[in-house]
Design a protein around this motif. Structure first.
Motif: not given
Length: 420
Positions: A21-28, A30-42, A47-49
């Protein structure tokens, strides 16, 4: 704390949604995460939450205030279907005094007596116990009666019609002791059991006995300092002559979600790493399969031919079957523990080592202290722990009950003063 970041697994737990669901929210968008520079984690910021009610409650929790709850006087408790003592231990931590615990399983009774020799453990069938000597001497009666269907002879089911069920015995104990408060816990499935008729019948009987039921609530253990995705339905009822003067408040959540690392390693939850203990083993063939599953993964992470061989006919059926060939992850809570850690449908493999969780690891995930010893053969120990109410969840609920009993006590004292 504004810059605090949360992983996708943590956010899924906080918001009670899936990672998909969170991945779908990112695509739409609705809730876009930051990406960790070292390993690309979401990663998600606090404040986003805060746009989500679930996160707001967590971030503004009153847990610390509620943790210091103390009872005005010693409150007395009776518990039915006590098991290995998860609920009773949580009650004790909140300051409630058990005067009788009923349990039919001999190994569970041994566990209770070994850990608390001063507890009054009554072995055997609850239907053989006369509760009348405790009438008007009990502040709270609690227990987790098994979920059973009622037979529906008439349109409205009453107390006497419930005979033959274990809920009837729970209700009989209420009728005979006349406690101020009732606390019952059950599986979430009770909400819809027999198309909701079972819960409706229970509500009707509680009303007939002279109690006002607070709207039942499913509590998620992960919100109450328990490193496990377990849910319990909690029912609280207050005697009608006391109800108008008080308000029951559900416990506030803890400020963060506990993980397997919190359960098994030294840290905030436990002072030391988990002690060594007995545990089941996988057969060589199963170990060979699970060796290939990554932390947090399950059967779909296996090579396709291994999937087919391991899953057999299940491979071609619908549904996720996410408990099969499941390895837990250090960075997430455990899945709900079952009565056996090595069953094919509900495997709970250690995050690093290719083996089922040990008895002590099981107990830690249920937040039992390390000095709480379990009796009986290993299969019984797993069963006792798997069936228990997580201690920290029980303790949080019990503190809410103590606050309720304090209100009742204060209202009673005011009434006495007026009369005087």
């Amino acid at each position: 704390m504004e810059n605090e970041l949360y992983t996708i697994a943590q956010v899924a737990d906080i918001l009670s949604v899936s990672k998909e669901t969170l991945r779908r929210w990112e695509e739409s968008g609705k809730l876009i995460p930051k990406r960790d520079q070292d390993n690309n984690y979401r990663l998600y910021s606090k404040d986003q939450l805060e746009q989500f009610d679930e996160a707001k409650i967590l971030f503004s929790t009153k847990w610390d205030e509620e943790k210091i709850t103390e009872s005005i006087r010693p409150y007395r408790a009776i518990e039915l279907f006590a098991g290995a003592g998860g609920l009773a231990l949580g009650m004790e931590q909140a300051g409630l005094k058990s005067i009788l615990l009923s349990e039919i399983d001999n190994h569970a009774c041994d566990t209770l007596e070994k850990n608390r020799p001063d507890w009054n453990v009554v072995r055997g069938d609850v239907s053989d116990i006369d509760f009348t000597p405790h009438r008007d001497k009990v502040d709270i009666l609690s227990g987790g009666f098994p979920c059973q269907a009622f037979s529906y002879a008439g349109k409205k089911l009453g107390f006497e019609d419930a005979r033959g069920t274990l809920f009837f015995e729970f209700a009989r104990a209420v009728k005979e002791t006349n406690p101020k408060v009732i606390l019952a816990e059950n599986v979430r499935g009770l909400l819809n059991h027999d198309d909701g008729k079972t819960l409706e019948a229970i509500k009707g009987i509680i009303d007939e006995l002279g109690y006002e039921l607070v709207e039942p609530k499913v509590l998620k253990a992960v919100f109450y300092r328990v490193p496990q995705k377990r849910e319990r339905l909690i029912l609280v009822a207050i005697r009608k002559d006391l109800f108008s003067n008080v308000t029951f408040q559900w416990p506030s959540p803890y400020k963060r979600i506990m993980t397997m690392k919190d359960a098994l390693k030294a840290g905030e939850l436990f002072a030391t790493d988990v002690p060594e203990s007995i545990g089941q083993k996988y057969p060589a063939s199963k170990a060979e399969v699970l060796k290939q599953v990554p932390p947090g993964g399950y059967w779909r992470d296996l090579p396709i031919e291994v999937q087919k061989d391991y899953m057999k006919k299940s491979f071609f059926l619908g549904g996720g079957k996410t408990g099969m060939a499941r390895r837990l992850s250090w960075d997430e809570p455990s899945l709900t523990l079952t009565c056996s850690p090595a069953q094919k449908q509900t495997e709970r493999c250690h995050p690093d080592e290719t083996r089922p969780l040990t008895v002590r690891e099981y107990a830690r995930i249920q937040t039992f202290p390390d000095d709480w010893v379990f009796s009986g053969p290993i299969t019984s120990q797993y069963k006792q722990i798997g069936n228990a109410v997580p201690v920290n969840l029980a303790s949080a609920v019990a503190r809410s009950v103590v606050r309720l009993l304090n209100q009742i006590e204060m209202a009673g004292l005011k009434k006495q003063k007026k009369i005087a």
